[in-house]
Design an enzyme around this catalytic site. Structure first.
Site, PDB file in Angstrom:
ATOM      1  N   HIS A  24      -9.334  -3.798   7.556  1.00 19.47           N
ATOM      2  CA  HIS A  24     -10.003  -3.640   6.255  1.00 19.47           C
ATOM      3  C   HIS A  24     -11.261  -2.788   6.380  1.00 19.47           C
ATOM      4  O   HIS A  24     -12.359  -3.211   6.059  1.00 19.47           O
ATOM      5  CB  HIS A  24     -10.306  -5.013   5.651  1.00 19.47           C
ATOM      6  N   ASN A  25     -11.047  -1.563   6.843  1.00 18.19           N
ATOM      7  CA  ASN A  25     -12.150  -0.641   7.097  1.00 18.19           C
ATOM      8  C   ASN A  25     -12.137   0.500   6.077  1.00 18.19           C
ATOM      9  O   ASN A  25     -11.344   0.487   5.132  1.00 18.19           O
ATOM     10  CB  ASN A  25     -12.011  -0.098   8.530  1.00 18.19           C
ATOM     11  N   PHE A  26     -13.000   1.484   6.293  1.00 22.54           N
ATOM     12  CA  PHE A  26     -13.090   2.603   5.345  1.00 22.54           C
ATOM     13  C   PHE A  26     -11.758   3.350   5.220  1.00 22.54           C
ATOM     14  O   PHE A  26     -11.360   3.767   4.134  1.00 22.54           O
ATOM     15  CB  PHE A  26     -14.212   3.559   5.790  1.00 22.54           C
TER      16      PHE A  26
ATOM     17  N   HIS B  88      -8.831   2.131   5.356  1.00 20.25           N
ATOM     18  CA  HIS B  88      -7.969   1.389   4.422  1.00 20.25           C
ATOM     19  C   HIS B  88      -8.400   1.683   2.975  1.00 20.25           C
ATOM     20  O   HIS B  88      -7.561   1.982   2.126  1.00 20.25           O
ATOM     21  CB  HIS B  88      -8.021  -0.113   4.721  1.00 20.25           C
TER      22      HIS B  88
ATOM     23  N   HIS C 245     -12.195  -1.673  -3.457  1.00 22.75           N
ATOM     24  CA  HIS C 245     -11.569  -2.986  -3.548  1.00 22.75           C
ATOM     25  C   HIS C 245     -11.743  -3.885  -2.319  1.00 22.75           C
ATOM     26  O   HIS C 245     -11.534  -5.082  -2.417  1.00 22.75           O
ATOM     27  CB  HIS C 245     -10.072  -2.836  -3.872  1.00 22.75           C
ATOM     28  N   ASP C 246     -12.117  -3.351  -1.161  1.00 24.86           N
ATOM     29  CA  ASP C 246     -12.300  -4.202   0.026  1.00 24.86           C
ATOM     30  C   ASP C 246     -13.687  -4.036   0.654  1.00 24.86           C
ATOM     31  O   ASP C 246     -13.871  -4.330   1.849  1.00 24.86           O
ATOM     32  CB  ASP C 246     -11.226  -3.901   1.084  1.00 24.86           C
TER      33      ASP C 246
ATOM     34  N   ASP D  77      -2.468  -1.119  -2.645  1.00 24.31           N
ATOM     35  CA  ASP D  77      -3.127  -1.918  -1.615  1.00 24.31           C
ATOM     36  C   ASP D  77      -2.183  -2.287  -0.463  1.00 24.31           C
ATOM     37  O   ASP D  77      -2.591  -2.314   0.688  1.00 24.31           O
ATOM     38  CB  ASP D  77      -3.690  -3.193  -2.272  1.00 24.31           C
TER      39      ASP D  77
ATOM     40  N   GLN E 141       7.599  -8.058   9.184  1.00 27.50           N
ATOM     41  CA  GLN E 141       7.824  -6.990   8.203  1.00 27.50           C
ATOM     42  C   GLN E 141       9.128  -7.151   7.415  1.00 27.50           C
ATOM     43  O   GLN E 141       9.169  -6.831   6.228  1.00 27.50           O
ATOM     44  CB  GLN E 141       7.772  -5.607   8.859  1.00 27.50           C
TER      45      GLN E 141
HETATM   46  C1  BYE Z   1      -1.518  -8.528   2.875  1.00 27.07           C
HETATM   47  C2  BYE Z   1      -2.500  -9.457   2.664  1.00 27.07           C
HETATM   48  C3  BYE Z   1      -3.719  -9.302   3.252  1.00 27.07           C
HETATM   49  C4  BYE Z   1      -3.957  -8.210   4.035  1.00 27.07           C
HETATM   50  F1  BYE Z   1       1.805 -11.178   8.939  1.00 27.07           F
HETATM   51  C5  BYE Z   1      -2.989  -7.276   4.255  1.00 27.07           C
HETATM   52  F2  BYE Z   1       3.718 -10.743   8.125  1.00 27.07           F
HETATM   53  C6  BYE Z   1      -1.760  -7.414   3.661  1.00 27.07           C
HETATM   54  F3  BYE Z   1       2.229 -11.532   6.889  1.00 27.07           F
HETATM   55  N1  BYE Z   1      -0.762  -6.431   3.926  1.00 27.07           N
HETATM   56  N2  BYE Z   1      -0.931  -5.140   3.589  1.00 27.07           N
HETATM   57  C7  BYE Z   1       0.122  -4.456   4.083  1.00 27.07           C
HETATM   58  C8  BYE Z   1       0.419  -6.604   4.600  1.00 27.07           C
HETATM   59  C9  BYE Z   1       0.972  -5.364   4.730  1.00 27.07           C
HETATM   60  N3  BYE Z   1       0.988  -7.718   5.132  1.00 27.07           N
HETATM   61  C10 BYE Z   1       2.146  -7.569   5.822  1.00 27.07           C
HETATM   62  N4  BYE Z   1       2.732  -6.367   5.981  1.00 27.07           N
HETATM   63  C11 BYE Z   1       2.192  -5.229   5.450  1.00 27.07           C
HETATM   64  O1  BYE Z   1       2.763  -4.140   5.596  1.00 27.07           O
HETATM   65  C12 BYE Z   1       2.790  -8.768   6.426  1.00 27.07           C
HETATM   66  C13 BYE Z   1       1.970  -9.333   7.553  1.00 27.07           C
HETATM   67  C14 BYE Z   1       2.041  -8.471   8.793  1.00 27.07           C
HETATM   68  C15 BYE Z   1       2.450 -10.732   7.895  1.00 27.07           C
HETATM   69 CL1  BYE Z   1      -0.002  -8.779   2.146  1.00 27.07          CL
HETATM   70 ZN    ZN Z   2      -6.967  -3.964   0.619  1.00 31.07          ZN
END
Ligand code: BYE
Ligand code: ZN
Length: 498
Positions: free
Chosen positions: A244-246, A248, A284-285, A394, A445
């Site tokens: 969650h850096n710049f 992103h 947003h972050d 996002d 994923q």
């Molecule tokens: C989400 C919530 C908070 C922060 F571990 C990031 F499987 C995310 F749940 N994001 N943003 C992109 C993601 C992605 N979460 C996941 N895959 C993404 O591509 C799943 C996670 C690795 C996990 Cl949803």
């Molecule tokens: Zn975000």
């Protein structure tokens, strides 16, 4: 000689240790090691009532029964644990042995095959973590493990040093007057844009390009210098953390910019709405501390206290954004009417608060219920769409080229693992999807794409069919890719017997 009495809790029990002032450091450590039933390769940590780590030594301060310390076995330092290279050697010896057994017996005995497949599977498992050495699982020197394992600082807002930032600022201002090439301007409008090729000062110029090309400077009477100050402050308020850096914040803004150009929202929503969408994406972050809301609430952090456990992070990101805008030299809204300011502020607050994934289904269902009767002149409909567009931007890394997306996934898992390590250290509940012992890239994923991305993206595509090729197709490809990987690792766990 004086005797010291230390009261401490270990494995849920209250214990008492007694040692003389003439004890050596090693003897004291061994005493606590025995009390914790820890092996020679475990790392011990002693915390006082404030949660501060105390050095285990003869000088450890004596305490009373009521002010007992907490002793924890935090990790193994992995010394003496096999590495993939040791396994290579073992495998080689096993091969030699197999050849000899083959010569003697004329076939590979079952026990031998079993042993072989065990070594294989263990090796693959080890290799699969070894290449994740950036997570910090493997030490690369024999430095003080206790120091290396010191609790991660909850927030590192100053990590990108003042000097480093000023360098970025100077470079940004230096190159900001250069024309972004036609090729890059076109790439910026699509999800195939590769953020990893750009440094921070360049990203600031690209953001300036996005604000300019959407005519925001003219529409809201923004002076270029104020926009540049604003963009630079935004950059300064993202922390130096893995995900969650710049970068992103930049990527989410760039994806939003792409969605604006790839669809006809550019003509169907007003300039102000587009401004709300792009600026919300950028902010947003802001000042994300690297641990999610669940952590904030469980650890009762200042943020959770301030916002009464209600989307503490998203409330904070938004508050930081308006804190930046409150500085006159950064206030890109200083020339809009107070009515317009109120509208933009309200819109940004709604968009940023809607990025809390705990509200994912609520917002997706709201969009589903209006999707078939969507009306661009309905204020509420437009608001839900804007929320959805930010949510899509996002979490849309998987809509990017595979090489771009996979790096983002590594960053995300690194941040998640850091959080779960902190949770383990503090004795807080650990989310299974953040536990380095439980997750793998493919399995996380495939579920995420199936249950989160595809349903969300498909709903948006009903309204904008032209987006299918740009975001849905790459995500389907990613799902196939991760499914194959998942299948392969499953075969590995349950080897089929001949
Ligand atoms: C989400 C919530 C908070 C922060 F571990 C990031 F499987 C995310 F749940 N994001 N943003 C992109 C993601 C992605 N979460 C996941 N895959 C993404 O591509 C799943 C996670 C690795 C996990 Cl949803
Ligand atoms: Zn975000």
């Amino acid at each position: 000689m004086t005797t010291k009495i230390i009261h401490f809790q270990v494995n849920g029990k209250l214990e008492k240790a007694e040692f003389g002032s003439d004890c050596s450091a090693e003897e004291v450590t061994d005493l606590f090691r025995a009390a914790a039933e820890a092996g020679p390769h475990h790392v011990l940590k002693m915390y006082n009532r404030e949660g501060t780590v105390m050095k285990i030594s003869p000088r450890l301060e004596a305490n009373g029964r009521e002010s007992y310390y907490r002793l924890e076995v935090v990790a193994s330092d992995l010394q003496g644990v096999a590495k993939a290279s040791d396994l290579d050697d073992m495998e080689h010896r096993l091969q030699q042995l197999e050849i000899r057994v083959l010569q003697d017996v004329g076939g590979t005995p079952d026990t031998m095959s079993e042993l072989k497949s065990h070594v294989d599977s263990f090796k693959r498992k080890l290799e699969s973590v070894e290449h994740l050495s950036w997570i910090g699982l493997f030490k690369d020197d024999n430095g003080d493990q206790r120091l290396a394992m010191s609790p991660p600082k909850p927030r590192t807002p100053q990590l990108s040093s003042q000097e480093e930032r000023q360098k970025v600022r100077r470079k940004f201002l230096n190159i900001s007057s250069l024309q972004v090439t036609e090729e890059v301007r076109e790439l910026l409008k699509t999800p195939i844009f590769d953020n990893w090729q750009w440094e921070e000062a360049e990203m600031l110029v690209l953001l300036q390009q996005m604000f300019t090309s959407l005519d925001f400077l003219t529409a809201f009477h923004i002076e270029l210098e104020v926009l540049q100050n604003f963009l630079f402050e935004v950059y300064c308020h993202y922390n130096n953390i893995p995900f969650h850096n710049f970068q992103h914040g930049f990527c989410v803004t760039q994806m939003m910019y792409g969605l604006i150009w790839l669809t006809d929202v550019r003509n169907k929503l007003g300039r102000t709405d587009l401004f709300i969408m792009l600026t919300s994406a950028l902010c947003h972050d802001l000042d994300h501390p690297g641990c999610n809301n669940v952590y904030q609430i469980n650890a009762q952090t200042d943020l959770a206290l301030r916002y009464n456990d209600i989307s503490p992070l998203e409330n904070h990101h938004c508050a930081v954004a308006f804190g930046i805008l409150a500085k006159p030299e950064c206030n890109i809204l200083k020339n809009v009417s107070s009515e317009q300011y109120r509208h933009i502020r309200g819109g940004m607050i709604k968009c940023i608060l809607a990025t809390d994934m705990a509200r994912h289904n609520e917002i997706l269902n709201r969009f589903r219920s209006i999707q078939s009767v969507f009306d661009f002149s309905n204020k509420e409909h437009k608001e839900v769409l804007m929320n959805i567009l930010l949510k899509v931007s996002d979490i849309s890394n998987e809509a990017r080229p595979m090489a771009v997306a996979e790096q983002w996934l590594d960053c995300l898992l690194q941040e998640f693992f850091n959080q779960s390590d902190t949770e383990k250290q503090k004795g807080l509940p650990v989310s299974p999807f953040m536990d380095r012992d439980k997750v793998s890239k493919p399995s996380s994923q495939t579920s995420f794409i199936r249950f989160v991305l595809l349903p969300l993206f498909s709903e948006l595509i009903k309204l904008f069919p032209c987006l299918e090729q740009h975001i849905l197709e790459p995500v389907r490809t990613a799902l196939e890719y991760y499914s194959v990987m998942e299948e392969a690792s499953r075969d590995e766990e349950a080897p089929t017997k001949p």
